[in-house]
Every structure is written in C-alpha cells, then in structure tokens.
Design an enzyme around this catalytic site. Structure first.
Site, PDB file in Angstrom:
ATOM      1  N   GLY A  21       0.031   8.341  22.362  1.00  0.00           N
ATOM      2  CA  GLY A  21      -1.024   8.624  21.202  1.00  0.00           C
ATOM      3  C   GLY A  21      -2.106   9.370  21.136  1.00  0.00           C
ATOM      4  N   SER A  22      -2.748   9.499  21.067  1.00  0.00           N
ATOM      5  CA  SER A  22      -3.927  10.137  20.948  1.00  0.00           C
ATOM      6  C   SER A  22      -4.519  10.671  22.624  1.00  0.00           C
ATOM      7  CB  SER A  22      -4.985  10.433  20.119  1.00  0.00           C
ATOM      8  OG  SER A  22      -4.856  11.336  19.218  1.00  0.00           O
ATOM      9  N   VAL A  23      -5.137   9.664  23.826  1.00  0.00           N
ATOM     10  CA  VAL A  23      -5.410   9.002  24.914  1.00  0.00           C
ATOM     11  C   VAL A  23      -4.771  10.517  25.475  1.00  0.00           C
ATOM     12  CG1 VAL A  23      -5.936   6.969  23.619  1.00  0.00           C
ATOM     13  CG2 VAL A  23      -3.777   7.580  25.575  1.00  0.00           C
TER      14      VAL A  23
END
Length: 634
Positions: free
Chosen positions: A327-329
């Site tokens: 994901g966006s991490v």
C-alpha cells in the site's frame, strides 16, 4: 540231525577291538579336553580385557547429567522463559523384559484417559540410542509418583526422574517471538551431538528457543555409579558436572510487547518496533497467538488439531512471515528513489486531475480522491498520499530502478540477524516475472508497484526495518533480538549488514521526512487525527492495501464485502524526528483504512516508549476513529 558246534571265542581279536576302542575314546577325550582348555585360555587370557570390561559394565554404569537450560529475560531483567522443577517418567527399553506388559501396567497405574494411551505407547516406540531413556510422560503429579514408587519392583527399566521443565510466564503474548521447546523427535536426534544431548529430552522448536539452541542448551556432564544385579544404584564412583546454558537478555521490552498485543485487541495483525540507532527489536507481536506451555510437555491431538484448523491461523507468525501488499507505506521509499535517481526534485510540481494515464493508453489509474489534489509537490504528495504523483514517478523510474532501490532498504530479503523463520516477502522484477510466469513486464505493473500494489509483498519486520533505515538517513543497523549472552553484550556491528544508502544531497532525507511529518501534523495529513496533541515530532505514513482489485468504475464499499475481503490497514512511523528512538510498523488485516485503524496503535506505541515507560504505566488503547474511506488512500 546233529546241531553245529559253537565257534570258540578269539581272545586276540577281542583284545584288538578293545584297544582300538580305548584309543578312540582317549583321542576323543583328549580332543574335547584340548578344545575346552583352548576355549578357557581364549576367554581368560586372550579376551580378558573384553570380558572384564563387560563384567565391569554390569556393575558400573555411566549416566549422563543433562545441563540446565539457560533462562531468557527481557531488556529490563523481566523473566520470559524459566525452568520449573517437575518429575518425568522414563523408560530404557533394553532393561525391560516385556515391553507390552510393562506399558499396560504403567497405563493402569497412571490412570491415563483413553485418548492419551496411544500417544503414550507411541513415545515408547520412538527410536532411541541403546540404553538411552525414552521420555514417556512429563509433569507427574504426587499420586502418580506414589503409585509408581509402590510398584517399582514390577517395573525394571522404568524410572521417575526429577528435572527442570521449561515454563513461559507470558506464553501467549510472547508465543511467536520466543517460540517453545518440545520433545526431541527421531529426526532431530540424528542431527544433534549424541553425547551432548544424552539425558536431554527437550530441544528448541521455534523462535528464540530454536535460533539460540546451542547457546541455551549448555554441555552435558557424566556420573559413574555402581549398581547391583537389579540395576539399583549402590554408590557414586565419580562425576563431571554439566555446564549450564547461557542466559539470554533480549532487546524486547515486556511492557511494550504486551501493549502491542493489547492494541491489536484480538484483530489479526502484527506490530513490530525497532530502535533505529541500535537495531534492537523492542516489540514483535503477532495476533492471534497461542499457549506455548501446551507444547512443552506435548500438546494433545484435539488441541493441536483445533489450532491447525483455526481460520485465524494462530500458529502463523504474521510479524515475520506474513506477506502483505505494501500500500502507500511504500511511498517514502519511492520518494527517496526518485530523488536519488534524478527522476524528481523536492520542489517539482505536477498537476493531479484525479488520475494518471500512460502514453498511448486509454486506461486511467485513479487517485484515491477522485477529483484529484490539483498542484502537488513531493512533500504534499506524501502528506495527502497522492497516487497520481507516485504513478508518474514510478513510470519515470521504471521497474529496474525501483527494484534496485527498494532492495537497498531490505525489501525482498531476510533483514534480521537472529530471527528464526523470517520470510523474504516479494520484490518483483523483470527476471522474476519471466521466470515465474514466462511473461514480459508491462508498464502498468510498474505503476502498481509505485503505490505498493501489484506483485509487491512485504513483511511487518521488513517495513519496521526499512523505516529505521529511513529514520537513520540511510545508515543500516541490522535488526536483532538478543542484547546479551550471559554477561557479554552482542555487537551491533555485524559482518553481513547491508551497505548504507547515500544520497548526493543529504538534505533530501529531510524533505521526505518532512512530508511524513505532515501526515500527522499537516492540515491535510491523512493521519492528522492520530497526530492530535503530539508532545514530540513524529513522522509517519499510512497505507491501505487492497485484498482484491476494483474495476475501472467501481467504488469500494466495506459494508458490502465479506470481512476477509476488506482492505488491510498499515501504518509506519518513527519518533522523535530529530533523534529517532523508535520505529514502528503496524499491519491489521481486513481492518480498512490505514490512517483510521493503524495510525492510533502506532501513536500509542511511541507515546509509551517516549513518555510513559519510565513510569511503568501502559496507556489504554486509543479509540479508533471510524472515518470514511474518502480520507484514505487506495
């Protein structure tokens, strides 16, 4: 008619027969006597040493003395694994006249339930070296010991031994990180040093217990005793003391570990916390856990089957083996890659209409905010988690640069120095896809990797480690679980530590970290609710990882999905920004948005470590704000 007269006896002939028979008898007697004398000479003179030794072994017996297993403590001296006195039932098959009859008698004396009888008999059949005791049962109670003592004369080869048994005070909270010991099986018996494990019935199976087995086990001793004809010990003739195993002091903080478990609150997931400057793993929780004490003495079949068939997989260590879409991490690490490779500068601005399109491609790769964020630079892209910015960046970089850079942060690798069973996740590349699917790499797949989707898979341990490297401005310190072996500290300078990550302009680290700081403190920050009231500077990044893909025009609605098809919530953070003391990675399966479900636990972990641990207070779990997905990134 006259009868014929009898022939007269021939004395000379009879004398010859008598002498022949006498000579033959003498020869036979002399031959037999010679053979007997020769045999006696062979036994008494030639084989004297052999039979003397055998005779001595019937009188003198060498018994192994198992070492005491080393204890395990947390960083503050709290006991995590101890040894408690217990009584074990052992059997030496070579000393038993009738094994079946003896086992039947033992089953009757111990009053075993029917479901345990077969397991009891199976242990007696496990292959052991000659005259080595087989462990039949552990943790006998007083009534069982008394019945065995009264019937000892009926049980040759059976002994009740006093021994120390492993016990875990915090079994469930520490189940995955500590692991457990269990009975040595036949395969393990072939691999270990027979002399050193003589008399030892247990060996480390998983976790710290497995990785540091040689250190914790110690060295066996010996005792020479004199016995009578029935094998009962009469006196001790001599002994060499066993060397106990080394005690281990872990880098874990018991309070922080329990807090991590409490914050997950029974939800499937993992939390890993690392001290960036030393690599010390401060907490490594995987939920659900299990009671490791059940495995020490041998878990029953029904209980083990229940653990195996549990849909929540309590035996699976999510913290080190769980592979999740990033994901966006992944975006802070993508930002560093773009700056290092010259694909972007900190002040460079793009316009986000709500989607990104590849050249000559009609498909639209959408931002989570469908109408877009307008003008976006690097810091704002991190603050609002803008997908369009990172689609564009990923296309500029290409999968080859992305793969090389993310590998430097430890993705796609086993990052920790002493964590048994850790997974490598999946860092995709052209070669990997060609080998796996016999297909070329497509530009759209690069865009997916750029926002942490597609083939990319990471573990919570990898995410915490990579965040620690980011907090250190590229300086690598390999994560580790053990701080001291006995009285000797473990060096943090390990030979296989990856090289540091260097940027042409060191201030670029600050640009990325500033964007992460705005995630919690900025007006548009995706985790601004979790950052409310911060007493220190904290940098973080939320992520929401899709479990299944949506179509071009579909919208995500958690209420319409089965619980296990909902998005995973992720959050990674470190604090304080100016002098990092803790880096935290949180992954909660099927929880929904990362900023609304994973950011609060990360904040609670840093609060405890920086503000409250010295007072011995564990903060209560912060309430999770159930915001809508409209404020979450895809």
């Amino acid at each position: 008619m006259r009868q014929p007269r009898d022939t007269l006896k021939n004395p000379q002939q009879e004398l010859r027969i008598f002498r022949l028979r006498s000579l033959l008898a003498v020869v036979v007697v002399l031959t037999l006597s010679g053979l007997l004398a020769g045999r006696l000479f062979y036994l008494q003179i030639v084989e004297h040493e052999v039979y003397s030794t055998r005779s001595e072994k019937n009188r003198v017996r060498v018994e192994p003395l198992p070492p005491t297993r080393g204890l395990i403590y947390d960083r503050n001296g709290e006991l995590l694994a101890e040894n408690r006195p217990t009584y074990n039932l052992t059997l030496v098959r070579e000393r038993v006249d009738d094994l079946g009859e003896t086992l039947a008698l033992l089953v009757d004396l111990l009053d075993l339930p029917a479901e345990r009888v077969e397991a009891f008999r199976e242990r007696s059949r496990q292959r052991q070296r000659p005259y080595q005791p087989a462990l039949l049962m552990s943790d006998l109670d007083e009534a069982q010991i008394a019945r065995l003592a009264v019937n000892r004369h009926r049980l040759p080869g059976v002994e009740v031994e006093a021994q120390l048994l492993r016990y875990y005070p915090d079994a469930e909270a520490m189940s995955h990180v500590l692991g457990y010991v269990g009975r040595i099986n036949s395969e393990e018996l072939e691999d270990v040093d027979a002399g050193n494990y003589a008399g030892t019935h247990f060996i480390g199976k998983t976790g710290v217990e497995r990785f540091y087995e040689d250190t914790l086990h110690g060295e066996a001793g010996l005792r020479k005793v004199e016995t009578n004809a029935r094998g009962r010990v009469l006196r001790e003739l001599g002994h060499s003391d066993p060397v106990p195993g080394e005690n281990l002091t872990l880098t874990l903080d018991k309070g922080l570990q329990h807090l991590a478990v409490d914050l997950l609150d029974g939800r499937r997931g993992a939390i890993v916390a690392i001290a960036p400057q030393t690599g010390e793993i401060l907490a490594m929780a995987s939920v659900p856990g299990f009671d490791t004490n059940q495995f020490v003495t041998g878990i029953d079949v029904d209980s083990y089957r229940a653990l195996q068939q549990d849909i929540d997989l309590p035996l699976f260590n999510r913290a080190i083996r769980g592979s999740y879409p990033a994901g966006s991490v992944i975006k802070p690490f993508m930002a560093i890659t773009g700056l290092r490779d010259g694909a972007v500068t900190p002040g460079e601005v793009i316009y986000d209409p709500g989607y990104y399109q590849l050249p000559n491609d009609s498909r639209r790769y959408r931002n989570w905010l469908r109408w877009g964020h307008g003008r976006v630079d690097l810091e704002r892209a991190l603050e609002v988690s803008n997908n369009t910015y990172f689609y564009s960046l990923a296309h500029e970089l290409g999968i080859d640069s992305i793969h090389a850079s993310l590998k430097q942060f430890g993705f796609g690798q086993r990052v920790a120095a002493d964590v048994y069973g850790q997974g490598a996740g999946l860092l995709p590349s052209r070669d990997w896809k060609r080998s796996r699917f016999d297909q070329p790499w497509y530009p759209g797949e690069t865009l997916s990797v750029g926002i942490g989707q597609g083939y990319l898979q990471i573990t919570p341990l990898q995410l915490a480690s990579a965040t620690a490297v980011l907090a250190n401005h590229g300086d690598w310190v390999k994560p580790r679980l053990v701080g001291d072996m006995g009285d000797e500290p473990v060096s943090i300078d390990l030979a296989d530590t990856p090289p540091d990550i260097e940027l042409e302009h060191p201030e670029w680290w600050d640009s990325v970290i500033s964007g992460m700081e705005q995630v919690l403190s900025g007006n548009e920050g995706t985790a601004r609710r979790a950052g409310a009231g911060l007493e220190y500077r904290m940098a973080g990044k939320s992520g929401t990882a899709q479990v299944f893909s949506l179509g071009q025009d579909q919208r995500y609605d958690a209420e319409e999905l089965q619980e296990r098809l909902r998005d995973h919530a992720l959050f990674t953070a470190f604090a304080p920004v100016e002098d990092p003391e803790i880096a935290v990675a949180v992954i909660i399966e099927n929880a929904g948005g990362g900023s609304s479900h994973a950011a609060e636990p990360a904040r609670a972990m840093t609060d405890y470590w920086l503000l409250e641990r010295d007072h011995g207070e564990v903060p209560p779990q912060a309430a999770v704000d159930d915001t809508q997905r409209s404020e979450e990134e895809e």
